[in-house]
Design a protein around this motif. Structure first.
Motif, PDB file in Angstrom:
ATOM      1  N   ILE A  68       0.847  -1.204   0.000  1.00 38.43           N
ATOM      2  CA  ILE A  68       0.000   0.000   0.000  1.00 38.43           C
ATOM      3  C   ILE A  68       0.883   1.256   0.000  1.00 38.43           C
ATOM      4  O   ILE A  68       0.606   2.219  -0.718  1.00 38.43           O
ATOM      5  CB  ILE A  68      -0.950  -0.024   1.211  1.00 38.43           C
ATOM      6  N   PHE A  69       1.967   1.219   0.763  1.00 31.84           N
ATOM      7  CA  PHE A  69       2.892   2.370   0.734  1.00 31.84           C
ATOM      8  C   PHE A  69       3.377   2.601  -0.695  1.00 31.84           C
ATOM      9  O   PHE A  69       3.384   3.726  -1.201  1.00 31.84           O
ATOM     10  CB  PHE A  69       4.109   2.124   1.629  1.00 31.84           C
ATOM     11  N   ALA A  70       3.778   1.506  -1.357  1.00 28.05           N
ATOM     12  CA  ALA A  70       4.343   1.634  -2.702  1.00 28.05           C
ATOM     13  C   ALA A  70       3.295   2.172  -3.668  1.00 28.05           C
ATOM     14  O   ALA A  70       3.565   3.084  -4.450  1.00 28.05           O
ATOM     15  CB  ALA A  70       4.869   0.293  -3.187  1.00 28.05           C
ATOM     16  N   ILE A  71       2.090   1.606  -3.594  1.00 24.06           N
ATOM     17  CA  ILE A  71       1.040   2.044  -4.514  1.00 24.06           C
ATOM     18  C   ILE A  71       0.769   3.533  -4.300  1.00 24.06           C
ATOM     19  O   ILE A  71       0.582   4.288  -5.261  1.00 24.06           O
ATOM     20  CB  ILE A  71      -0.243   1.220  -4.263  1.00 24.06           C
ATOM     21  N   THR A  72       0.764   3.958  -3.040  1.00 25.84           N
ATOM     22  CA  THR A  72       0.480   5.364  -2.754  1.00 25.84           C
ATOM     23  C   THR A  72       1.498   6.271  -3.436  1.00 25.84           C
ATOM     24  O   THR A  72       1.141   7.218  -4.124  1.00 25.84           O
ATOM     25  CB  THR A  72       0.504   5.600  -1.230  1.00 25.84           C
ATOM     26  N   GLY A  98      10.626   0.439   1.823  1.00 29.23           N
ATOM     27  CA  GLY A  98      11.831  -0.386   1.780  1.00 29.23           C
ATOM     28  C   GLY A  98      11.958  -1.281   2.997  1.00 29.23           C
ATOM     29  O   GLY A  98      12.065  -2.506   2.876  1.00 29.23           O
ATOM     30  N   ILE A  99      11.910  -0.697   4.167  1.00 30.48           N
ATOM     31  CA  ILE A  99      12.201  -1.501   5.360  1.00 30.48           C
ATOM     32  C   ILE A  99      11.040  -2.448   5.670  1.00 30.48           C
ATOM     33  O   ILE A  99      11.258  -3.581   6.118  1.00 30.48           O
ATOM     34  CB  ILE A  99      12.556  -0.598   6.569  1.00 30.48           C
ATOM     35  N   THR A 148       8.857   9.651   3.583  1.00 28.12           N
ATOM     36  CA  THR A 148       8.543   8.653   4.608  1.00 28.12           C
ATOM     37  C   THR A 148       7.994   7.389   3.965  1.00 28.12           C
ATOM     38  O   THR A 148       8.354   6.272   4.365  1.00 28.12           O
ATOM     39  CB  THR A 148       7.523   9.234   5.595  1.00 28.12           C
ATOM     40  N   LEU A 149       7.155   7.556   2.944  1.00 30.52           N
ATOM     41  CA  LEU A 149       6.540   6.378   2.333  1.00 30.52           C
ATOM     42  C   LEU A 149       7.573   5.494   1.635  1.00 30.52           C
ATOM     43  O   LEU A 149       7.546   4.275   1.785  1.00 30.52           O
ATOM     44  CB  LEU A 149       5.461   6.810   1.335  1.00 30.52           C
ATOM     45  N   PHE A 150       8.500   6.106   0.867  1.00 33.37           N
ATOM     46  CA  PHE A 150       9.435   5.207   0.182  1.00 33.37           C
ATOM     47  C   PHE A 150      10.425   4.605   1.163  1.00 33.37           C
ATOM     48  O   PHE A 150      10.843   3.457   1.011  1.00 33.37           O
ATOM     49  CB  PHE A 150      10.115   5.886  -1.022  1.00 33.37           C
ATOM     50  N   TRP A 160      10.559   9.814   8.385  1.00 34.29           N
ATOM     51  CA  TRP A 160      11.963  10.132   8.204  1.00 34.29           C
ATOM     52  C   TRP A 160      12.270  10.110   6.720  1.00 34.29           C
ATOM     53  O   TRP A 160      11.455   9.637   5.925  1.00 34.29           O
ATOM     54  CB  TRP A 160      12.840   9.160   8.993  1.00 34.29           C
ATOM     55  N   ASP A 161      13.433  10.606   6.347  1.00 31.49           N
ATOM     56  CA  ASP A 161      13.667  10.813   4.920  1.00 31.49           C
ATOM     57  C   ASP A 161      15.008  10.260   4.469  1.00 31.49           C
ATOM     58  O   ASP A 161      15.637  10.792   3.575  1.00 31.49           O
ATOM     59  CB  ASP A 161      13.589  12.306   4.602  1.00 31.49           C
ATOM     60  N   THR A 162      15.454   9.162   5.073  1.00 28.18           N
ATOM     61  CA  THR A 162      16.782   8.656   4.739  1.00 28.18           C
ATOM     62  C   THR A 162      16.751   7.434   3.840  1.00 28.18           C
ATOM     63  O   THR A 162      17.788   6.861   3.559  1.00 28.18           O
ATOM     64  CB  THR A 162      17.534   8.243   6.007  1.00 28.18           C
ATOM     65  N   GLY A 163      15.548   7.001   3.401  1.00 32.84           N
ATOM     66  CA  GLY A 163      15.494   5.690   2.772  1.00 32.84           C
ATOM     67  C   GLY A 163      15.684   4.619   3.839  1.00 32.84           C
ATOM     68  O   GLY A 163      15.790   4.934   5.029  1.00 32.84           O
ATOM     69  N   TRP A 164      15.738   3.355   3.400  1.00 35.98           N
ATOM     70  CA  TRP A 164      15.907   2.297   4.417  1.00 35.98           C
ATOM     71  C   TRP A 164      17.365   2.154   4.819  1.00 35.98           C
ATOM     72  O   TRP A 164      17.685   1.395   5.722  1.00 35.98           O
ATOM     73  CB  TRP A 164      15.355   0.963   3.917  1.00 35.98           C
ATOM     74  N   VAL A 165      18.284   2.891   4.138  1.00 40.40           N
ATOM     75  CA  VAL A 165      19.693   2.693   4.428  1.00 40.40           C
ATOM     76  C   VAL A 165      20.179   3.536   5.600  1.00 40.40           C
ATOM     77  O   VAL A 165      21.192   3.216   6.217  1.00 40.40           O
ATOM     78  CB  VAL A 165      20.574   2.989   3.199  1.00 40.40           C
TER      79      VAL A 165
END
Ligand SMILES: [Cu+2]
Ligand SMILES: [Cu+2]
Lengths: 356, 618
Positions: B120-124, B150-151, B144-146, B207-212
């Motif tokens: 759902i996050f991805a579709i959004t 990822g995580i 935050t969504l992307f 947060w805005d760091t990606g999953w890394v």
């Protein structure tokens, strides 16, 4: 059909499949135009890899689809198929062939990398600084000219010496092909020789927070004479020749080196931070619920200690780095021109001019 | 007892309440101390401590620690617990239960639920991206969504791996359970509060760091990053405990006669994956902890101004996070190798080569992490070393592809849903496979790094190496764990939607990446000429999403309405199919002995196992 005949048939189909895949791939998958010597070198590798992709993809897919169609179980057949366990010759073959290929490609990649990263004759250095969310470029060989656009003379080998002020960023102009991260606290290098006059766009390729998407800079490749004219036009005048307001506008811009423009607009449009249009004297609602008049003291404090008084509706992302940066710049001007400036004073004077 | 009452008093709900209480206590404790010391108000230290105590609260509330606490106090507990006394069978799945099959199903259900959340996050954000300009999300929400996508997907995949490994390995090797049933329950349950922490992090500011979570960005990112990093960290306990448990189970509990090269091939894959998990998870835990402590108590690991190094984090992070992709795909590839002989009625071609290629991938996989750092500012010698190592991975991976095709060659293939998903998996993993070497070579990577090409490539490897095989496994073993057959028509519909959908999606992603589309951006310039492809990618993503819902419906509804499947509907030689469906509480009432090869289809009179060992003369 005997196994041998199947192999002949499928081999022919693999050849056809590989050719079709290759043409499909090159028709649908385009690189941006190449505009540097690096692009020429790297695009040769892309060409070979596309051929390999087409071949290996077709090899497996065609074999698999052939089996799906030809070796389908007949309805009502409950017998098992032939008892074939394996074949050591074949296994060794399909281990060794890819291994040789991999080593060959590795050697090619390593020599290309060496060529891309080794020093060239007559390099011109440009210092690239990345900060949330803007770029600035300094030309040490042109009297330390600072610019918000990257302007490069065509066919001139360039050495970019790059540094991030806050977090990681990454330099990527797709038409130049090569990419390199900017790291706080250390210089990273990238070599480019632009070959095509034109306008391009630099886009930050490493997630760097809220407005990463908008961390762009114009790139212009121009003739040597246009470059020289540009340098002349854009060289900074002496500080003493500027009024406080003019200096303030300079500090605000990427050219002045502090790039408040990365987050604040002066025309009322949205940005990561509040617009400066009409800021002076405005009743500012703060996150803690209080309201404050934006006067000299408030603005000064907002710059020195951004986290103290957060404007309602904005994230606390303004970096608390300016006190030190301003002090260094002020000392530099004092040393060069024997002139005392107060950068915050200049900025406030500039902000005062921005009324609706 | 009424249904509601059972749910309300279940271990899951008690755990969640325990987590809330634990969080409140931890947060209050630190905040009060800080207040008493007159420190400036800052919710972060309280939130971090509260997050840690919340996990303990969950485990205590759910009852994961009950037996261990009793042992510590010298009290007796039953060796085996069995079903919940006085409650219906389904109640087991909401409680702490020590049976590996129950835990396997708990993993599977949680995995699919978490998969839907991440989807759902991805579709959004895909809908946001389908048109240039910002439609309905802000940058903050988009980032935050992307990052969350990822995580959350990684958590889902780890749970899915746990599901397959837990349910299948003891059955396949003839064990009655895992070696340490209580540790096994811990491994599952500790991942639940971890997921709660990650989702809470998204809710309280994101947060805005990606999953890394690369520093320095993760050091200044909003508070949500702390809960995400801690959730990630806590989940590591699940991986480490689960993998050690598996390794010991396989090492010590195999049936008589089951030498290593007579194990079902999936067990090899599970062992290879567990070796990685047991040895690499610690480094990412270390890296994450460094971020937490630098943020909360100012231990400077990463800020170069006073001697830290931002690149150090990337080494520690990828030392785990590259090999972990093999934790995801090796079990998936194991499923492919396991199912192909059954649906081709032919022995697995080159069993030993496939088994050893899993170990080969696991070992080489440890030496390739810095390919994620080819443009991070590391020197040429290091880059070249990691380039060669990375490209070598193609060799054992190629062995798998060739062996699969050779297994099908001259077989008698049938195409029920699990087989379709196996074929889909091979095609999709092939897309991922052939688009990888170009990223492993440094000069071409300098263009493709952090572009949408990478996005397309790794989604293809994750879908081909995990998602498709996982779905194949769900359909294939569905009759075993539910006793009933899924609906074939819906299974086929799922396949025919998802496979073309996925092809379109990842091929589109790679196309625009080559043209210059960056990763992790909320918007793009329409003049770049890839707005049509963006629409295609979004539509394809929606199709994939719907097809997964069809699967969920199929699996839920078939459990009641479909006919009984019998013990061995696929006519497999594997041990788990020789006993009743669902299997008895402790699997094999009579232990079996291995007397043949696992995949000798087509060899007249041969069997893999014999159920009655008393006849063997010992
Ligand atoms: Cu960026
Ligand atoms: Cu990797």
């Amino acid at each position: 059909m005997s196994n041998r005949k199947h192999i002949y048939a499928v081999s022919a189909l693999v050849v056809v499949g590989a050719i079709v895949t290759y043409f499909g791939l090159t028709a649908l998958y385009k690189l941006p135009v190449g505009a540097s010597t690096e692009a020429t070198t790297i695009d040769q590798m892309f060409g070979v890899y596309f051929g390999l992709i087409a071949f290996w993809f077709a090899l497996i897919m065609v074999f698999m689809l052939y089996a799906v169609v030809v070796f389908k179980r007949k309805p009502g057949d409950t017998e098992d198929a032939a008892h074939i366990h394996g074949n050591t010759t074949v296994e060794i073959l399909w281990t060794v062939v890819p291994l040789v290929l991999v080593v060959a490609l590795g050697v090619w990649g390593a020599t290309t990398l060496k060529a891309l990263t080794s020093e060239r004759e007559g390099e011109m250095v440009v210092r690239v600084t990345g900060q949330q969310w803007s770029w600035s470029f300094e030309y040490p060989e042109s009297d330390n000219l600072v610019s918000g656009d990257l302007v490069l003379p065509v066919n001139q080998p360039i050495l970019l010496k790059m540094r991030a002020n806050d977090v990681l960023h990454s330099f990527w102009v797709p038409e130049f092909r090569v990419k390199q991260d900017l790291v706080p606290g250390r210089d990273t290098e990238l070599r480019i020789t632009p070959t095509d006059i034109g306008d391009y766009m630099l886009r930050c390729a490493e997630i760097c927070g809220l407005s990463h998407t908008d961390m762009l800079a114009k790139v212009r490749v121009v003739s040597q004479s246009d470059f020289d004219a540009w340098v002349k036009e854009n060289s900074l005048p002496a500080m003493s020749e500027l009024s406080t307001e003019e200096r303030g506008a300079l500090w605000y811009s990427t050219q002045g080196g502090f790039a408040c423009s990365g987050c604040h607009t002066v025309d009322g449009s949205a940005g990561a931070g509040p617009t400066w249009l009409g800021l002076y004297g405005r009743q500012e609602a703060l996150e803690d619920g209080t309201t404050i008049t934006a006067d000299d003291a408030y603005i000064r404090n907002s710059i020195l200690h951004p986290a103290d008084q957060i404007v309602a509706g904005f994230p606390n992302v303004m970096p608390p780095i300016y006190e030190a940066q301003f002090a260094a710049k002020e000392a530099e001007i004092l040393a060069e021109e024997n002139l005392t400036v107060d950068i915050i004073e200049d900025l406030i004077a500039y902000i005062k001019t921005l009324q609706e | 007892m009424g249904t509601l009452r059972i749910i309300a008093t279940s271990g899951l709900i008690r755990g969640l309440i325990g987590q809330a209480i634990g969080a409140a206590l931890g947060f209050g404790f630190v905040t009060l101390i800080r207040l008493g010391m007159g420190l400036e108000s800052n919710p972060e230290p309280g939130a971090v401590f509260g997050a840690l105590t919340s996990v303990i609260g969950f485990l205590a509330g759910a009852g994961v620690l009950t037996d261990w606490s009793k042992w510590a106090l010298g009290k007796e507990t039953p060796l085996r617990h069995g079903p919940q006394p006085g409650k219906p069978e389904w109640a087991r799945y909401l409680h702490v239960d020590y049976n590996h099959k129950v835990i396997g199903i708990q993993y599977a259900v949680t995995s699919v639920l978490v998969l839907l959340v991440g989807g759902i996050f991805a579709i959004t954000f895909r809908i946001e991206l389908s048109l240039p300009g910002m439609q309905f999300l802000t940058y903050e929400q988009y980032n935050t969504l992307f990052s969350g996508h990822g995580i959350v997907m990684i958590a889902s995949i780890l749970l899915g791996v746990g599901a397959m490994v837990n349910y299948l390995v003891p059955l396949m090797i003839g064990a009655s359970d895992m070696a340490f049933p209580r540790l096994n329950a811990f491994s599952y349950w500790v991942s639940v509060p971890a997921a709660v922490l990650i989702l809470t992090g998204m809710a309280i500011g994101g947060w805005d760091t990606g999953w890394v979570a690369y520093p320095p960005l993760s050091l200044i990112a909003p508070l949500g990053v702390q809960l995400f990093v801690l959730g990630f960290f806590v989940n590591g306990f699940s991986s480490i405990a689960g993998s050690i448990n598996l390794l010991i189970t396989v090492a010590t509990m195999r049936a008589k006669g089951m030498s290593l090269f007579k194990m079902p091939i999936f067990v090899w894959a599970a062992v290879a994956a567990a070796l990685i998990q047991a040895t690499a998870t610690q480094t990412v835990g270390m890296a994450l902890l460094m971020v937490v402590t630098q943020r909360v108590i100012g231990l400077n690991f990463f800020d170069p101004a006073t001697g830290g190094d931002p690149v150090l984090y990337q080494h520690l992070f990828w030392f785990y996070s590259h090999p972990v992709v093999y934790v995801f795909v090796l079990p998936g590839l194991g499923v492919i190798s396991e199912l192909l002989p059954v649906f081709s009625r032919k022995p697995l071609f080159g069993y030993r080569w496939i088994a050893l290629s899993s170990l080969g991938i696991a070992l080489v996989g440890f030496l390739v992490w810095a390919h994620h750092m080819f443009v991070a500012g590391v020197d040429n010698t290091l880059r070249v070393f990691f380039m060669y190592a990375t490209m070598f991975v193609a060799v054992p991976t190629g062995v798998k592809f060739f062996s699969w095709v050779a297994t099908m060659w001259e077989g008698k293939l049938s195409f029920e849903t699990p087989m379709l998903f196996v074929l889909g998996a091979i095609s999709v993993f092939l897309i991922g496979g052939v688009t990888g070497p170009i990223l492993g070579n440094i000069p071409t990577d300098m263009h493709l790094h952090d572009s949408y090409w990478v996005v397309g490539h790794f989604h293809a490897t994750m879908f081909g190496g995990f998602v498709f095989p996982f779905f194949a496994a769900l359909y294939y073993w569905y009759p075993k764990f539910s006793g009933r057959m899924y609906k074939e028509s819906l299974g086929k519909l799922h396949f025919w939607l998802m496979t073309p959908g996925f092809w379109l999606m990842s091929l589109g992603q790679m196309q625009i990446g080559l043209l210059g589309m960056r990763r992790r951006v909320a918007d793009y310039d329409p003049s770049l000429g890839y707005d049509t492809t963006h629409v295609v990618i979004t539509v394809a993503g929606l199709i994939i999403g719907w097809s997964v819902l069809i699967m969920a419906y199929n699996l839920i509804s078939s459990a009641r309405s479909q006919p009984l499947a019998g013990n061995n509907p696929w006519n497999s030689r594997s041990p788990e199919w020789q006993i009743s469906s669902p299997p008895p509480e402790f699997n094999y009432d009579v232990p079996f002995e291995v007397v043949g090869e696992p995949y000798d289809y087509g060899l007249a009179g041969s069997v893999y196992i014999r159920m009655d060992p008393s006849s063997s003369g010992e």
